[in-house]
Design a protein around this motif. Sequence first.
Motif, short mmCIF file in Angstrom:
data_model
loop_
_atom_site.label_atom_id
_atom_site.label_comp_id
_atom_site.label_asym_id
_atom_site.label_seq_id
_atom_site.Cartn_x
_atom_site.Cartn_y
_atom_site.Cartn_z
N ALA A 50 9.56 -2.71 8.56
CA ALA A 50 10.45 -1.89 8.81
C ALA A 50 9.83 -0.37 9.44
O ALA A 50 10.20 0.15 9.26
CB ALA A 50 10.24 -1.40 7.21
N ARG A 51 8.31 -0.52 10.26
CA ARG A 51 8.09 0.18 10.78
C ARG A 51 7.32 -0.02 11.57
O ARG A 51 6.03 -1.20 11.87
CB ARG A 51 6.74 0.94 9.63
CG ARG A 51 5.70 0.21 9.62
CD ARG A 51 5.10 1.06 7.92
NE ARG A 51 4.52 2.50 8.67
CZ ARG A 51 3.85 2.99 7.32
NH1 ARG A 51 4.37 2.84 6.73
NH2 ARG A 51 3.59 4.62 8.17
N THR A 94 1.00 -1.45 -0.02
CA THR A 94 -0.26 -0.53 -0.33
C THR A 94 0.97 1.47 -0.25
O THR A 94 1.13 2.04 1.25
CB THR A 94 -1.27 0.21 1.11
OG1 THR A 94 -2.22 -1.19 1.52
CG2 THR A 94 -2.07 1.32 1.43
N PRO A 95 1.18 1.87 -1.05
CA PRO A 95 2.08 2.86 -1.26
C PRO A 95 1.45 4.24 -0.83
O PRO A 95 -0.10 4.16 -0.88
CB PRO A 95 2.88 2.61 -2.73
CG PRO A 95 1.51 2.01 -3.13
CD PRO A 95 1.05 1.29 -2.58
N CYS A 96 2.18 4.59 -0.47
CA CYS A 96 1.51 6.56 0.12
C CYS A 96 0.93 7.85 -1.06
O CYS A 96 -0.76 7.75 -0.76
CB CYS A 96 2.68 6.90 0.52
SG CYS A 96 3.07 8.03 -0.40
N GLY A 97 1.69 7.24 -2.41
CA GLY A 97 0.72 7.43 -3.32
C GLY A 97 0.83 9.52 -3.60
O GLY A 97 0.39 9.98 -4.12
N ALA A 98 2.07 9.92 -2.39
CA ALA A 98 2.29 10.89 -2.70
C ALA A 98 3.74 11.70 -2.23
O ALA A 98 4.03 12.93 -2.51
CB ALA A 98 1.37 11.54 -1.22
N CYS A 99 4.83 10.32 -1.85
CA CYS A 99 5.95 10.63 -2.14
C CYS A 99 5.97 10.80 -3.37
O CYS A 99 5.68 10.75 -4.94
CB CYS A 99 7.13 9.72 -1.25
SG CYS A 99 6.57 7.80 -2.09
N ARG A 157 8.81 5.83 -0.08
CA ARG A 157 9.53 6.13 1.18
C ARG A 157 8.29 5.86 2.39
O ARG A 157 8.71 5.86 3.91
CB ARG A 157 10.00 7.24 1.28
CG ARG A 157 9.45 8.15 0.77
CD ARG A 157 10.25 9.80 0.92
NE ARG A 157 10.78 9.96 -0.12
CZ ARG A 157 11.23 10.99 -0.65
NH1 ARG A 157 11.92 11.38 0.61
NH2 ARG A 157 11.97 11.15 -1.73
N ASP A 158 7.18 5.82 1.95
CA ASP A 158 6.03 5.02 3.23
C ASP A 158 5.03 3.94 2.71
O ASP A 158 4.14 4.70 3.63
CB ASP A 158 5.30 6.58 3.87
CG ASP A 158 4.84 6.48 5.14
OD1 ASP A 158 5.01 6.15 5.82
OD2 ASP A 158 3.85 7.54 5.16
#
Length: 341
Positions: A116-117, A90-95, A107-108
Amino acid sequence: MRGCVIHGAGDLRVEELPEPVAGPGRAVVAVRYGGVCGSDLHYWRHGGVGDFLLSEPMVLGHEVVGTVVAYGEGADGPAPGTQVAVHPATPCGACPECLDGRANVCRDTRYLGSAARTPHVQGGFAARIAVPAGQLRALPAGLGLRRAALAEPLSVALHAVRRAGPVEGRHVLVTGAGPIGALVVAALRAAGAAAVTVTDLLPRALEFAAAAGATTLVRAGDPADPGLPDEVDTAIEASGSAAGLDTCLRSVRRGGAVVQLGMLPPGMSPFAGNLVVSREIELRGALRFDVEFDGAIELLAREDSFDALVSAVVPVEQAVEAFALAADRSRSCKVLLDFGA
């Protein structure tokens, strides 16, 4: 419901977990199969993958397929009862990376079964899971769940081949014939590679590479083996070892490309850097995948030869035994956990 939870190095437990709820924008999937990945084995053996260490219990698994059960408010997708594969990211879509069309290096991002988080992203090795509805992909007619469980690792292989550049009509070297290496072979043949040479230390692993379509097999470290070809056009390193990378750099032609797909050990890794300069070799990394997931499902639907790479299906109650089998490459390729109907 049953789930596979890692508590620390060597501490994998099959536990009773609460039933998930289909919250807003999410779907509940009844998982049938989950493929044991190399990263799952790292969490089991070492309590982490590279620099990502466990700090709390985590459900493992990101190679999962099953059947849609229900949707939460505002969610939409394949109808309940549909067999699906689950995209684990699920990528952030904004970086900047997402905006540049490289969501695989977001990156998020959130990735199923990843430390990883913190809090960790709980994984897919459970009888039922709740995921963003947009991560579901309906399986085409004729593609069963067992073979579809290869969609995630095949996507990794397809992305690595994409990073290698044009391979049609070319000779490609693959170092490492584990599950990912064997799937890289299949991806290369599908992309039109004229010849695929594969190296590995283990004869059984090379047998799986042959089943995937390798044209030449090389037993690494065996003085009786005729050895590598003098030169290849492209090389993909899938063993995750410095020795494998060295073999690729010394085998690829001048001006050729080497793709580092296998995750190298943490810290510094020695490599023949002068060859990168003197032969103007392009050294490229390959991490996970993005849109290749849909292509993997299409390829799996077309080719039944992938069935040979699923070497065992083990009931979830025997998860520890399944992990031990998956870790023994002299006996296995891809091992699936079976969560039942």
